[in-house]
Write a protein that holds these residues in place. Structure first.
Motif, mmCIF file in Angstrom:
data_model
loop_
_atom_site.group_PDB
_atom_site.id
_atom_site.type_symbol
_atom_site.label_atom_id
_atom_site.label_comp_id
_atom_site.label_asym_id
_atom_site.label_seq_id
_atom_site.Cartn_x
_atom_site.Cartn_y
_atom_site.Cartn_z
ATOM 1 N N GLN A 76 0.832 -1.388 0.146
ATOM 2 C CA GLN A 76 0.110 -0.053 -0.047
ATOM 3 C C GLN A 76 0.786 1.219 0.052
ATOM 4 O OE1 GLN A 76 -2.704 -0.439 3.314
ATOM 5 N NE2 GLN A 76 -3.434 -2.221 2.527
ATOM 6 N N GLU A 77 1.917 1.170 0.836
ATOM 7 C CA GLU A 77 2.752 2.473 0.824
ATOM 8 C C GLU A 77 4.196 2.469 0.171
ATOM 9 O OE1 GLU A 77 1.426 5.084 2.638
ATOM 10 O OE2 GLU A 77 -0.306 3.917 2.924
ATOM 11 N N ARG A 78 4.443 1.123 -0.506
ATOM 12 C CA ARG A 78 5.721 1.007 -0.985
ATOM 13 C C ARG A 78 6.885 1.420 -0.196
ATOM 14 N NH1 ARG A 78 4.703 -2.540 -3.744
ATOM 15 N NH2 ARG A 78 6.740 -2.213 -4.842
ATOM 16 N N LEU A 79 6.704 0.934 1.090
ATOM 17 C CA LEU A 79 7.708 0.988 1.988
ATOM 18 C C LEU A 79 8.121 -0.382 2.719
ATOM 19 C CD1 LEU A 79 6.393 4.283 3.905
ATOM 20 C CD2 LEU A 79 8.208 4.034 2.321
ATOM 21 N N MET A 80 9.308 -0.449 3.256
ATOM 22 C CA MET A 80 9.563 -1.500 4.018
ATOM 23 C C MET A 80 10.659 -1.482 4.993
ATOM 24 S SD MET A 80 10.719 -3.911 0.815
ATOM 25 C CE MET A 80 12.571 -4.515 1.092
ATOM 26 N N PHE A 81 10.808 -2.166 5.961
ATOM 27 C CA PHE A 81 11.881 -1.991 6.877
ATOM 28 C C PHE A 81 13.069 -3.138 6.459
ATOM 29 C CE2 PHE A 81 8.618 -0.382 9.518
ATOM 30 C CZ PHE A 81 9.009 1.059 9.861
ATOM 31 N N ILE A 82 14.475 -2.631 6.568
ATOM 32 C CA ILE A 82 15.504 -3.479 6.386
ATOM 33 C C ILE A 82 16.366 -3.214 7.715
ATOM 34 C CG2 ILE A 82 15.290 -3.401 4.056
ATOM 35 C CD1 ILE A 82 17.746 -1.271 3.935
ATOM 36 N N VAL A 83 17.108 -4.468 7.827
ATOM 37 C CA VAL A 83 17.938 -4.328 8.963
ATOM 38 C C VAL A 83 19.277 -3.911 8.428
ATOM 39 C CG1 VAL A 83 19.583 -5.724 10.512
ATOM 40 C CG2 VAL A 83 17.086 -6.201 9.976
ATOM 41 N N SER A 84 19.681 -2.540 8.954
ATOM 42 C CA SER A 84 21.047 -2.080 8.827
ATOM 43 C C SER A 84 22.087 -2.202 9.708
ATOM 44 C CB SER A 84 20.869 -0.587 8.496
ATOM 45 O OG SER A 84 20.563 0.069 9.713
ATOM 46 N N GLN A 85 21.939 -2.708 10.814
ATOM 47 C CA GLN A 85 22.847 -2.888 11.786
ATOM 48 C C GLN A 85 22.687 -3.747 12.816
ATOM 49 O OE1 GLN A 85 24.580 0.514 13.071
ATOM 50 N NE2 GLN A 85 26.357 -0.574 14.462
ATOM 51 N N THR A 86 23.276 -4.742 13.373
ATOM 52 C CA THR A 86 23.085 -5.776 14.452
ATOM 53 C C THR A 86 24.252 -5.970 15.355
ATOM 54 O OG1 THR A 86 23.684 -7.664 13.093
ATOM 55 C CG2 THR A 86 21.519 -6.903 13.040
ATOM 56 N N SER A 87 24.116 -5.929 16.463
ATOM 57 C CA SER A 87 25.098 -6.517 17.341
ATOM 58 C C SER A 87 24.430 -7.242 18.440
ATOM 59 C CB SER A 87 25.653 -5.117 18.272
ATOM 60 O OG SER A 87 26.342 -5.505 19.258
ATOM 61 N N VAL A 88 24.945 -8.620 18.613
ATOM 62 C CA VAL A 88 24.488 -9.541 19.405
ATOM 63 C C VAL A 88 25.105 -10.263 20.429
ATOM 64 C CG1 VAL A 88 23.022 -11.818 19.445
ATOM 65 C CG2 VAL A 88 22.637 -10.077 17.585
ATOM 66 N N ARG A 89 24.802 -10.064 21.616
ATOM 67 C CA ARG A 89 25.677 -10.802 22.650
ATOM 68 C C ARG A 89 25.159 -12.160 23.116
ATOM 69 N NH1 ARG A 89 27.115 -9.129 28.840
ATOM 70 N NH2 ARG A 89 25.140 -8.755 28.701
ATOM 71 N N TYR A 90 25.830 -13.141 23.161
ATOM 72 C CA TYR A 90 25.301 -14.567 23.509
ATOM 73 C C TYR A 90 25.656 -15.007 24.826
ATOM 74 C CZ TYR A 90 24.603 -14.513 18.452
ATOM 75 O OH TYR A 90 24.174 -14.271 17.245
ATOM 76 N N LEU A 91 24.715 -15.235 25.739
ATOM 77 C CA LEU A 91 25.264 -15.334 27.256
ATOM 78 C C LEU A 91 24.667 -16.478 27.671
ATOM 79 C CD1 LEU A 91 23.391 -12.076 27.931
ATOM 80 C CD2 LEU A 91 25.732 -12.508 28.255
ATOM 81 N N SER A 92 23.844 -17.679 27.238
ATOM 82 C CA SER A 92 23.516 -18.716 27.612
ATOM 83 C C SER A 92 22.839 -19.665 26.608
ATOM 84 C CB SER A 92 22.709 -18.608 28.972
ATOM 85 O OG SER A 92 22.299 -19.902 29.283
ATOM 86 N N PRO A 93 22.923 -20.944 26.252
ATOM 87 C CA PRO A 93 22.314 -21.564 25.207
ATOM 88 C C PRO A 93 20.960 -21.915 25.617
ATOM 89 C CG PRO A 93 23.502 -22.975 26.454
ATOM 90 C CD PRO A 93 23.842 -21.994 27.162
ATOM 91 N N ALA A 94 19.873 -22.089 24.366
ATOM 92 C CA ALA A 94 18.788 -22.348 24.391
ATOM 93 C C ALA A 94 18.731 -23.959 23.874
ATOM 94 C CB ALA A 94 17.919 -21.555 23.626
ATOM 95 N N ARG A 95 17.798 -24.713 24.344
ATOM 96 C CA ARG A 95 17.909 -26.166 23.700
ATOM 97 C C ARG A 95 16.521 -26.347 23.210
ATOM 98 N NH1 ARG A 95 22.592 -28.180 25.465
ATOM 99 N NH2 ARG A 95 23.554 -27.107 27.329
ATOM 100 N N LEU A 96 16.459 -27.596 22.597
ATOM 101 C CA LEU A 96 15.339 -28.017 21.924
ATOM 102 C C LEU A 96 14.106 -28.024 22.922
ATOM 103 C CD1 LEU A 96 13.936 -29.621 19.397
ATOM 104 C CD2 LEU A 96 15.015 -31.760 20.324
#
Length: 162
Positions: free
Chosen positions: A55-75
């Motif tokens: 409708q607006e011809r607009l979208m969001f894109i990711v331009s930058q990420t910074s992730v810190r991993y602290l503990s695992p998730a499991r199945l």
């Protein structure tokens, strides 16, 4: 009270496809989890991304990420993925996101998303109606400009999906 200060929470179950051979969530999948939560955050506030694109011809894109991993998730873990706006400008937002399993913090990240024209990928202003709908800006003064009809139509809640 402005609910932007409160993070949005999206529940998510860990499936086999999210894990490595040891049943631990593969690190890159946290970015997918964050993306799903951002999509649901927008949808819950009435902004379906496909409608925005069409409708607006607009979208969001990711331009930058910074992730810190602290503990695992499991199945089979149930996760809660949060979205919180840290900064909003005319064409971009910086969001803070966390992945938790119960009280245990698994990963956290800062994600910068930009609004672009869907055809040219050039930066575009985030519609005022969206900023107001996301409560990222104070209410428009009574004598202020009104959103265009097409921008106002984006405030209609997105239809639930099965």
């Amino acid at each position: 009270m402005n609910d932007v200060a409160l993070p949005f929470e999206h529940p998510l179950r860990v499936y086999w496809e999210d894990t490595d051979a040891g049943g631990v969530v593969f690190y890159a999948n946290y970015l997918k989890f964050f993306e799903r939560a951002r999509t649901e955050w927008l949808r819950q506030r009435g902004f379906a991304q496909e409608a925005l694109r069409q409708q607006e011809r607009l979208m969001f894109i990711v331009s930058q990420t910074s992730v810190r991993y602290l503990s695992p998730a499991r199945l089979d873990d149930w996760l809660s993925i949060s979205v919180e706006v840290h900064e909003a400008g005319r064409v971009s937002m910086t969001l803070f996101q966390q992945a938790r399993c119960g009280e245990r913090l698994l990963a956290e990240g800062e994600i910068r998303i930009g609004c672009v024209n869907a055809d040219s990928f050039k930066p575009s202003r985030i519609p005022a109606a969206m900023l107001e709908g996301l409560q990222l800006r104070g209410s428009r003064p009574a004598d202020g400009p009104t959103p265009s009809p097409s921008a106002a139509s984006m405030l209609q809640p997105a239809a639930p999906t099965a």
